[in-house]
Design a protein around this motif. Structure first.
Motif, PDB file in Angstrom:
ATOM      1  N   THR A  54       1.485   2.080 -15.385  1.00 41.55           N
ATOM      2  CA  THR A  54       1.828   1.195 -16.500  1.00 41.55           C
ATOM      3  C   THR A  54       1.286  -0.213 -16.257  1.00 41.55           C
ATOM      4  N   ALA A  55       1.473  -0.730 -15.041  1.00 41.92           N
ATOM      5  CA  ALA A  55       0.955  -2.067 -14.719  1.00 41.92           C
ATOM      6  C   ALA A  55      -0.557  -2.113 -14.910  1.00 41.92           C
ATOM      7  N   ALA A  56      -1.248  -1.072 -14.450  1.00 45.32           N
ATOM      8  CA  ALA A  56      -2.703  -1.022 -14.602  1.00 45.32           C
ATOM      9  C   ALA A  56      -3.101  -1.026 -16.076  1.00 45.32           C
ATOM     10  N   GLY A  57      -2.408  -0.220 -16.882  1.00 44.05           N
ATOM     11  CA  GLY A  57      -2.701  -0.163 -18.311  1.00 44.05           C
ATOM     12  C   GLY A  57      -2.447  -1.483 -19.014  1.00 44.05           C
ATOM     13  N   SER A  58      -1.364  -2.159 -18.609  1.00 45.12           N
ATOM     14  CA  SER A  58      -1.038  -3.454 -19.219  1.00 45.12           C
ATOM     15  C   SER A  58      -2.096  -4.496 -18.887  1.00 45.12           C
ATOM     16  N   ILE A  59      -2.573  -4.479 -17.650  1.00 41.97           N
ATOM     17  CA  ILE A  59      -3.614  -5.425 -17.231  1.00 41.97           C
ATOM     18  C   ILE A  59      -4.907  -5.149 -18.021  1.00 41.97           C
TER      19      ILE A  59
ATOM     20  N   SER B  73      -6.008 -13.757 -11.592  1.00 45.61           N
ATOM     21  CA  SER B  73      -5.288 -13.934 -12.857  1.00 45.61           C
ATOM     22  C   SER B  73      -4.237 -12.841 -13.050  1.00 45.61           C
ATOM     23  N   ASP B  74      -4.279 -11.798 -12.191  1.00 45.73           N
ATOM     24  CA  ASP B  74      -3.296 -10.718 -12.262  1.00 45.73           C
ATOM     25  C   ASP B  74      -2.861 -10.343 -10.859  1.00 45.73           C
ATOM     26  N   VAL B  75      -1.550 -10.249 -10.675  1.00 49.39           N
ATOM     27  CA  VAL B  75      -0.973  -9.856  -9.386  1.00 49.39           C
ATOM     28  C   VAL B  75       0.090  -8.793  -9.646  1.00 49.39           C
ATOM     29  N   VAL B  76       0.045  -7.720  -8.864  1.00 51.02           N
ATOM     30  CA  VAL B  76       1.043  -6.654  -8.983  1.00 51.02           C
ATOM     31  C   VAL B  76       1.802  -6.547  -7.667  1.00 51.02           C
ATOM     32  N   PHE B  77       3.081  -6.833  -7.709  1.00 49.71           N
ATOM     33  CA  PHE B  77       3.933  -6.686  -6.529  1.00 49.71           C
ATOM     34  C   PHE B  77       4.334  -5.220  -6.378  1.00 49.71           C
ATOM     35  N   CYS B  78       3.972  -4.628  -5.241  1.00 50.19           N
ATOM     36  CA  CYS B  78       4.353  -3.248  -4.910  1.00 50.19           C
ATOM     37  C   CYS B  78       4.825  -3.231  -3.457  1.00 50.19           C
TER      38      CYS B  78
ATOM     39  N   THR C  89       0.821  -1.220   0.000  1.00 48.29           N
ATOM     40  CA  THR C  89       0.000   0.000   0.000  1.00 48.29           C
ATOM     41  C   THR C  89       0.849   1.262   0.000  1.00 48.29           C
ATOM     42  N   GLY C  90       2.101   1.172  -0.475  1.00 46.99           N
ATOM     43  CA  GLY C  90       2.872   2.380  -0.737  1.00 46.99           C
ATOM     44  C   GLY C  90       2.337   3.044  -1.995  1.00 46.99           C
ATOM     45  N   LEU C  91       3.044   4.043  -2.488  1.00 48.53           N
ATOM     46  CA  LEU C  91       2.521   4.801  -3.620  1.00 48.53           C
ATOM     47  C   LEU C  91       2.366   3.946  -4.867  1.00 48.53           C
ATOM     48  N   ALA C  92       3.229   2.959  -5.087  1.00 48.14           N
ATOM     49  CA  ALA C  92       3.096   2.095  -6.269  1.00 48.14           C
ATOM     50  C   ALA C  92       1.780   1.320  -6.216  1.00 48.14           C
ATOM     51  N   GLY C  93       1.479   0.734  -5.066  1.00 47.04           N
ATOM     52  CA  GLY C  93       0.236  -0.012  -4.935  1.00 47.04           C
ATOM     53  C   GLY C  93      -0.995   0.874  -5.023  1.00 47.04           C
ATOM     54  N   LEU C  94      -0.935   2.040  -4.393  1.00 49.19           N
ATOM     55  CA  LEU C  94      -2.069   2.965  -4.431  1.00 49.19           C
ATOM     56  C   LEU C  94      -2.307   3.498  -5.835  1.00 49.19           C
ATOM     57  N   THR C  95      -1.217   3.767  -6.564  1.00 47.78           N
ATOM     58  CA  THR C  95      -1.346   4.234  -7.950  1.00 47.78           C
ATOM     59  C   THR C  95      -1.981   3.168  -8.817  1.00 47.78           C
ATOM     60  N   THR C  96      -1.470   1.938  -8.730  1.00 48.03           N
ATOM     61  CA  THR C  96      -2.002   0.833  -9.530  1.00 48.03           C
ATOM     62  C   THR C  96      -3.489   0.651  -9.262  1.00 48.03           C
ATOM     63  N   ALA C  97      -3.859   0.666  -7.991  1.00 51.46           N
ATOM     64  CA  ALA C  97      -5.254   0.440  -7.614  1.00 51.46           C
ATOM     65  C   ALA C  97      -6.162   1.559  -8.120  1.00 51.46           C
ATOM     66  N   ASN C  98      -5.743   2.802  -7.908  1.00 49.70           N
ATOM     67  CA  ASN C  98      -6.566   3.930  -8.358  1.00 49.70           C
ATOM     68  C   ASN C  98      -6.761   3.923  -9.867  1.00 49.70           C
TER      69      ASN C  98
END
Length: 470
Positions: free
Chosen positions: A460-465, A191-196, A11-20
């Motif tokens: 980028t991760a969000a867009g790729s998913i 089916s999708d996991v993002v490590f942050c 839940t650092g900025l990478a995770g919060l960005t991906t989620a938003n």
């Protein structure tokens, strides 16, 4: 489009960005897991700002910059390590990152600082009372927490939840297994996991493995920063790169009431960027260009300053107080910075020069606005003036090098996919963003690029998913 939830670890900025980005732009549901009991990770502590080029704020201050110049600075700082393609993406996407934060979350990001290793001022922060990391993390997390309450089918947040395994099936991610605070195990199909999940700077075990020379240095990292993500990704077969490239930040505050503490509060690089200088307490003189790269400043402190604590003195003018009032008030509240007349600085820190000589040192520095600094500093802001006396007040604190950031991690590509040793995506649906990944910074990260990396590669991760789910 599949409606299954994307699992985001951290839940650092990478995770919060991906989620938003997944929720707001693509309407893709997310489940966020973090082993900590609160949101924010180390991102919430970031105190200098976030980099961006060719932005509205730079144009307002008539600063000429470009992604190309930013990439050049990043590559130079990386010293032959890392992946230049990722550095190019970081620079090229930086104006989009700043614009996203301003338009989507109503952040001002209207002030700038030039930090070490940067050719121009490009590190953005907002005018106001909140430090940049706290402000940005708060804005993004508040949006998600609100959605978790009003649309639980879209956002689920599980704190005190440590991921212990990633399951795969036929070359694709299939599930995430985690343990709650009671030790009970749960499995989420995904089916999708993002490590942050961040870096490993708090882990003595991992420092001993990858950078044993740094094991005894204090750290600025929270106790959650133990490299769990790197270990899990390594177990899956990820290509871990630059793991021995661990950044030592030159300025962590020494708490006079707990000098030997192994955890230090970071003295933000903006303190030097906006005018602070470093003095060697053994001589009372400057000894380094304070705005060269972090590794060079650290090396100078370790070479020139007292060896028992590697202590230098961070000295700032009253003029600078107006620029960073909220920061300095906070540091003074924490008793990490004092406001003292120069005569008292000499006695309190047992300098081997008298107050008149100290005045001359600060006056000499102040003249470098019109002539070259022999140490090479070119950005002279909020100087001390040429008419100071032993009764002139300054703001001063003791600082020492601290383990701060791990540049290495799981190699990713420009789509934020985790790469295996064959140089191909490791598993379908496996992504990483932020400090858990490697290749973006090489051997030395520029100040202001950690928050930027989180936003660029989280989006980028969000867009790729989203693209993959079409």
């Amino acid at each position: 489009m599949s409606s299954s939830s994307v699992v985001i670890i951290g839940t650092g900025l990478a995770g919060l960005t991906t989620a938003n980005e997944l929720v707001n732009k693509y309407n893709i549901p997310v489940t966020i897991l973090d082993k900590a009991s609160s949101i924010g990770g180390n991102s919430i502590k970031a105190s200098s700002g976030i980099n961006g080029t060719s932005t509205e704020t730079q144009r307002h201050f008539h600063i000429e910059d470009s992604p190309c110049l930013f990439e050049d600075d990043t590559v130079k700082s990386a010293k032959g390590k890392g992946v230049q393609e990722l550095m190019g993406k970081l620079a090229n996407d930086s104006p989009l990152a700043i614009d996203w934060l301003k338009t989507e979350f109503d952040l001002k990001l209207d002030l700038l600082a030039q930090l070490g290793g940067h050719s121009v001022a490009r590190t953005h922060r907002s005018s106001g009372k909140l430090p940049p990391g706290f402000e940005i993390v708060s804005a993004l997390s508040n949006n998600l927490k609100k959605l978790a309450e009003t649309k639980p089918e879209l956002v689920k947040i599980h704190l005190d939840s440590k991921v212990v395994n990633i399951h795969e099936n036929n070359g694709s991610v299939s599930a995430v297994e985690y343990e709650d605070k009671d030790g009970e195990k749960h499995t989420i199909n995904a089916s999708d996991v993002v490590f942050c999940s961040g870096g490993f700077s708090f882990s003595k075990e991992m420092l001993k493995e990858y950078a044993p020379e740094l094991v005894n240095l204090p750290t600025t990292n929270g106790q959650q920063t133990t490299g769990d993500g790197q270990r899990l990704l390594q177990k899956l077969g990820a290509d871990l790169i630059d793991m021995d490239q661990v950044q030592v930040h030159p300025t962590g505050f020494i708490d006079p009431n707990d000098r030997k503490s192994s955890w230090k509060f970071l003295a933000a690089e903006s303190l030097r960027g906006l005018g602070g200088i470093l003095l060697n307490p053994a001589t009372g003189r400057r000894f380094v260009n304070e705005l060269t790269t972090r590794d060079v400043v650290t090396e100078a402190i370790q070479k020139h300053c007292p060896q028992d604590e590697n202590t230098s003195l961070l000295v700032m003018s009253e003029k600078m107080y107006k620029d960073l009032k909220n920061n300095l008030d906070f540091y003074m509240f924490k008793k990490l910075v004092q406001k003292l007349p120069l005569s008292q600085v000499v006695s309190e820190y047992k300098l081997p020069i008298d107050a008149t000589q100290l005045c001359q040192e600060l006056q000499a520095y102040s003249t470098f606005t019109t002539k070259a600094d022999p140490l090479g500093r070119t950005v002279i802001l909020n100087e001390f003036g040429t008419d100071i006396t032993p009764e002139t007040n300054v703001f001063i604190g003791e600082v020492t090098p601290v383990v701060h950031f791990t540049m290495g991690g799981a190699r990713i590509n420009v789509k934020a996919q985790v790469i295996g040793k064959s140089n191909e995506p490791l598993l379908k649906g496996l992504y990483a963003a932020g400090e858990v990944s490697g290749g973006v910074h090489g051997s030395n990260r520029l100040g202001g690029s950690s928050l930027l990396e989180c936003v660029v590669f989280g989006r980028t991760a969000a867009g790729s998913i989203a693209e993959d789910r079409k």
